[in-house]
Design an enzyme around this catalytic site. Structure first.
Site, PDB file in Angstrom:
ATOM      1  N   HIS A 155       3.818 -48.187  29.928  1.00 30.08           N
ATOM      2  CA  HIS A 155       4.962 -48.624  31.161  1.00 30.08           C
ATOM      3  C   HIS A 155       5.890 -48.951  30.166  1.00 30.08           C
ATOM      4  CE1 HIS A 155       6.700 -51.214  34.169  1.00 30.08           C
ATOM      5  NE2 HIS A 155       7.254 -51.682  33.138  1.00 30.08           N
ATOM      6  N   SER A 171       5.272 -17.919  50.865  1.00 33.33           N
ATOM      7  CA  SER A 171       6.006 -19.275  49.858  1.00 33.33           C
ATOM      8  C   SER A 171       4.319 -19.455  49.345  1.00 33.33           C
ATOM      9  CB  SER A 171       5.827 -20.359  51.541  1.00 33.33           C
ATOM     10  OG  SER A 171       4.488 -20.949  51.988  1.00 33.33           O
ATOM     11  N   GLY A 172       4.577 -18.683  48.706  1.00 31.71           N
ATOM     12  CA  GLY A 172       3.506 -19.135  47.595  1.00 31.71           C
ATOM     13  C   GLY A 172       3.872 -20.005  46.580  1.00 31.71           C
ATOM     14  N   ALA A 173       3.388 -19.974  44.878  1.00 31.31           N
ATOM     15  CA  ALA A 173       4.060 -20.115  43.680  1.00 31.31           C
ATOM     16  C   ALA A 173       5.217 -20.041  43.551  1.00 31.31           C
ATOM     17  CB  ALA A 173       3.924 -20.587  42.000  1.00 31.31           C
ATOM     18  N   ILE A 174       5.085 -18.263  43.949  1.00 29.10           N
ATOM     19  CA  ILE A 174       5.901 -17.313  43.363  1.00 29.10           C
ATOM     20  C   ILE A 174       7.819 -17.500  44.384  1.00 29.10           C
ATOM     21  CG2 ILE A 174       7.479 -14.689  43.313  1.00 29.10           C
ATOM     22  CD1 ILE A 174       4.647 -14.212  42.267  1.00 29.10           C
ATOM     23  N   ALA A 229       7.105 -11.567  48.416  1.00 29.18           N
ATOM     24  CA  ALA A 229       6.298 -12.712  47.433  1.00 29.18           C
ATOM     25  C   ALA A 229       5.265 -13.073  48.391  1.00 29.18           C
ATOM     26  CB  ALA A 229       7.067 -14.252  46.998  1.00 29.18           C
ATOM     27  N   VAL A 230       3.881 -11.859  48.557  1.00 34.86           N
ATOM     28  CA  VAL A 230       3.277 -11.807  49.574  1.00 34.86           C
ATOM     29  C   VAL A 230       1.904 -11.838  48.429  1.00 34.86           C
ATOM     30  CG1 VAL A 230       3.901 -11.831  51.589  1.00 34.86           C
ATOM     31  CG2 VAL A 230       3.027  -9.434  50.057  1.00 34.86           C
TER      32      VAL A 230
HETATM   33  P1  NAD Z   1       0.542 -16.365  46.971  1.00 39.83           P
HETATM   34  O1  NAD Z   1      -0.776 -15.465  47.624  1.00 39.83           O
HETATM   35  O2  NAD Z   1       0.308 -17.343  46.113  1.00 39.83           O
HETATM   36  O3  NAD Z   1       1.297 -16.804  47.918  1.00 39.83           O
HETATM   37  C1  NAD Z   1       1.935 -15.626  49.167  1.00 39.83           C
HETATM   38  C2  NAD Z   1       2.276 -16.680  50.792  1.00 39.83           C
HETATM   39  O4  NAD Z   1       2.612 -15.328  51.328  1.00 39.83           O
HETATM   40  C3  NAD Z   1       0.945 -17.046  50.920  1.00 39.83           C
HETATM   41  O5  NAD Z   1       1.734 -18.280  51.249  1.00 39.83           O
HETATM   42  C4  NAD Z   1       0.147 -15.693  52.100  1.00 39.83           C
HETATM   43  O6  NAD Z   1       0.048 -16.624  53.634  1.00 39.83           O
HETATM   44  C5  NAD Z   1       1.663 -15.389  52.343  1.00 39.83           C
HETATM   45  N1  NAD Z   1       1.970 -14.588  52.969  1.00 39.83           N
HETATM   46  C6  NAD Z   1       1.243 -13.293  52.786  1.00 39.83           C
HETATM   47  N2  NAD Z   1       1.204 -12.117  53.585  1.00 39.83           N
HETATM   48  C7  NAD Z   1       2.708 -12.374  54.509  1.00 39.83           C
HETATM   49  C8  NAD Z   1       2.938 -11.628  55.806  1.00 39.83           C
HETATM   50  N3  NAD Z   1       3.287 -10.735  56.146  1.00 39.83           N
HETATM   51  N4  NAD Z   1       4.171 -12.527  55.234  1.00 39.83           N
HETATM   52  C9  NAD Z   1       5.046 -13.378  55.105  1.00 39.83           C
HETATM   53  N5  NAD Z   1       3.716 -14.816  54.369  1.00 39.83           N
HETATM   54  C10 NAD Z   1       2.730 -13.214  53.665  1.00 39.83           C
HETATM   55  O7  NAD Z   1       1.160 -15.817  45.367  1.00 39.83           O
HETATM   56  P2  NAD Z   1       2.495 -15.472  44.792  1.00 39.83           P
HETATM   57  O8  NAD Z   1       3.692 -16.468  45.466  1.00 39.83           O
HETATM   58  O9  NAD Z   1       3.401 -13.939  44.819  1.00 39.83           O
HETATM   59  O10 NAD Z   1       1.713 -15.638  43.707  1.00 39.83           O
HETATM   60  C11 NAD Z   1       1.368 -14.247  43.264  1.00 39.83           C
HETATM   61  C12 NAD Z   1       0.219 -15.620  42.010  1.00 39.83           C
HETATM   62  O11 NAD Z   1       0.408 -16.001  40.650  1.00 39.83           O
HETATM   63  C13 NAD Z   1      -0.289 -16.412  42.627  1.00 39.83           C
HETATM   64  O12 NAD Z   1      -1.925 -16.972  42.363  1.00 39.83           O
HETATM   65  C14 NAD Z   1       0.531 -17.538  42.141  1.00 39.83           C
HETATM   66  O13 NAD Z   1      -0.935 -19.528  41.985  1.00 39.83           O
HETATM   67  C15 NAD Z   1       0.455 -16.749  40.502  1.00 39.83           C
HETATM   68  N6  NAD Z   1       2.009 -18.154  40.126  1.00 39.83           N
HETATM   69  C16 NAD Z   1       1.702 -18.790  39.900  1.00 39.83           C
HETATM   70  C17 NAD Z   1       3.297 -19.948  39.217  1.00 39.83           C
HETATM   71  C18 NAD Z   1       3.145 -20.981  38.238  1.00 39.83           C
HETATM   72  O14 NAD Z   1       2.134 -21.075  38.363  1.00 39.83           O
HETATM   73  N7  NAD Z   1       3.856 -21.673  38.827  1.00 39.83           N
HETATM   74  C19 NAD Z   1       4.622 -18.734  39.340  1.00 39.83           C
HETATM   75  C20 NAD Z   1       3.865 -17.988  40.125  1.00 39.83           C
HETATM   76  C21 NAD Z   1       2.743 -17.022  40.726  1.00 39.83           C
END
Ligand code: NAD
Length: 466
Positions: free
Chosen positions: A445, A184-187, A271-272
């Site tokens: 405003h 549940s990261g950004a991706i 998306a880990v």
């Molecule tokens: P992330 O590291 O931000 O999130 C991955 C998530 O997966 C974390 O919350 C983690 O706890 C969880 N996770 C890890 N292993 C797991 C498992 N086995 N089971 C369940 N959950 C698990 O990575 P992401 O979302 O893949 O993104 C990668 C990078 O790209 C990040 O640094 C992100 O900030 C960047 N990104 C940014 C944007 C944006 O700015 N809009 C968009 C896309 C990606």
């Protein structure tokens, strides 16, 4: 020497660095194995924003009656949604090509590898068109980016068919009817929001106790509530035991709070997190220091090998396009002897979900962990005039100040288009603004940005509109 600088990788780190180098008079080449613009322009930031816009517009149609508007039944053409996103990516990719030409940067299509040189590594390029070129440069910059992380032990390995990374999720043949997003990261959250908006059943599985775990806890909580109200389902604190694909779908075995559960869907997105592209570059032979998937550098991007630099995703977190560009420019200015003293910049983070999330600096928990005495302000959009008029009342602004110095040390927002507003706080933090300057700043405003002002006022007991 053939060049003053060879940049390997033409993502937002590499191509921006190449432009700055050319501006500073360095004879520059850039080597790219796939597409100018890298993941960001072709498979990441930009095409996802196009998809998300389609999802948002489609979702908004359900709320038109609130604005006194009614239309007939709604429908979408998934192929056209994806086509639009690909067209946007291609337009920007061509734009980078134009920028390279205009700045007289030689673009070399191929895959680069480093070998030992005299003062700096030599670059051997396997050309896309066939054959090989060996190039020399005073300086070589690695800007090779990163790719989706896999976890083979739990089966979190994309197969391109039922188990996707962001790449397949961006360009699928058809929209799945059900989807499990792991992480549940950004991706993960952006794809979950897009597919939910077009009617897909989406469950997000997160290993940590809350979604968007890098965000301030109040933002995470509000985000979960907002996403659930749109029909997204979550399993948090859940460890994935296995992910299996069949011809018709996927099944994911998870365990949360000691309880086992099997989730099924048509497709899963993994998306880990991501890992740096450090392989097959010849780094081992040169003795380049690599730590947990990223090249180790100093503050200026210099590696332990003379003449070799690394910036952006391949040089470690935060893995963000704007951080890569920032590092690229600083590194080139350092090479050209024009960089000022290194100043650690705070990097804003944005998630383009509905509602959006944007933040910079310390969370409340991080500030407390540091033992700082803090002042915290909050202001909800539900009482902001512009937000009410626009029907965008979800979310809030939270600001954190150092209680001793008055410096703004963190800002966290959730709500409509907050990704466009966080820059105000980024500027404030860069200028080392204190509460006094923020209070004295006039916010127009009616705008949603008035909530930023009110939040800063609230931290000092001066809030006006609540
Ligand atoms: P992330 O590291 O931000 O999130 C991955 C998530 O997966 C974390 O919350 C983690 O706890 C969880 N996770 C890890 N292993 C797991 C498992 N086995 N089971 C369940 N959950 C698990 O990575 P992401 O979302 O893949 O993104 C990668 C990078 O790209 C990040 O640094 C992100 O900030 C960047 N990104 C940014 C944007 C944006 O700015 N809009 C968009 C896309 C990606």
């Amino acid at each position: 020497m053939d060049f003053d600088l060879i940049v390997i990788g033409a993502g937002p780190g590499g191509y921006v660095a190449a432009i700055r180098a050319a501006q500073l008079g360095l004879k520059t080449a850039i080597i790219e194995r796939e597409a100018l613009g890298g993941v960001c322009l072709n498979w990441g930031c930009i095409p996802t924003k196009a998809l998300l816009k389609s999802g948002e517009v489609y979702d908004q149609l359900d709320h038109l009656t609130a604005y006194g508007i009614s239309v007939g039944s709604k429908s979408f053409d998934f192929t056209k949604i994806v086509e639009r996103s690909r067209k946007v990516a291609s337009q920007l990719n061509q734009g980078v090509g134009y920028l390279m030409k205009k700045n007289k940067i030689e673009v070399i299509d191929g895959t680069a590898k480093l070998i030992k040189g005299e003062k700096s590594p030599k670059v051997v390029v396997s050309l896309k068109a066939g054959g090989e070129r060996t190039l020399t440069a005073k300086n070589v910059m690695l800007a090779t980016g990163a790719r989706a992380r896999t976890i083979p032990a739990a089966g979190l390995v994309p197969d391109g068919d039922r188990i996707w990374t962001y790449r397949e999720a961006m360009n699928p043949k058809a929209a799945p009817k059900s989807l499990i997003v792991i992480g549940s990261g950004a991706i993960g959250i952006e794809f979950a929001c897009f597919y939910r908006a077009i009617g897909c059943q989406v469950t997000v599985v997160e290993a940590l106790p809350r979604i968007l775990p890098v965000e301030d806890e109040e933002v995470s909580t509000a985000a979960r509530k907002a996403f659930e109200s749109r029909g997204l389902a979550f399993r948090v604190g859940a460890s994935v035991k296995s992910l299996k694909a069949s011809k018709t779908g996927v099944s994911v075995e998870i365990e949360a709070a000691g309880k086992a559960e099997t989730l099924t869907a048509e497709v899963a997105i993994v998306a880990v997190g991501i890992t740096g592209n450090v392989e097959n570059l010849g780094l081992e032979d040169l003795g380049v220091k690599v730590d947990r998937g990223h090249v180790v550098t100093d503050n200026h991007g210099a590696t332990n090998v003379p003449g070799l630099y690394a910036i952006g995703d391949v040089a470690g977190p935060p893995w963000l396009a704007h951080k890569a560009s920032h590092e690229g420019v600083h590194c080139v200015e350092h090479i050209a002897g024009q960089a000022g003293p290194y100043v650690a910049a705070l990097i804003p983070g944005c998630t383009y979900s509905t509602p959006q999330i944007a933040s910079i600096g310390l969370t409340e928990a991080q500030a407390k962990e540091k033992g700082l005495e803090i002042k915290v302000g909050r202001f909800p959009f539900r009482v902001n005039g512009k937000a009410i008029a626009s029907g965008d009342t979800e979310g809030f602004v939270k600001t954190i100040f150092d209680g001793k110095t008055g410096a703004l040390i963190g800002a966290h927002m959730i709500g409509h288009e907050v990704t466009e507003m966080i820059q105000g706080f980024a500027l404030a933090i860069t200028l080392e603004a204190t509460e006094a300057e923020l209070h004295a700043t006039v916010f127009p405003h009616p705008t949603m940005s008035e909530a930023m002002h009110e939040s800063a006022l609230d931290a000092y007991g001066k809030m006006l509109h609540l």
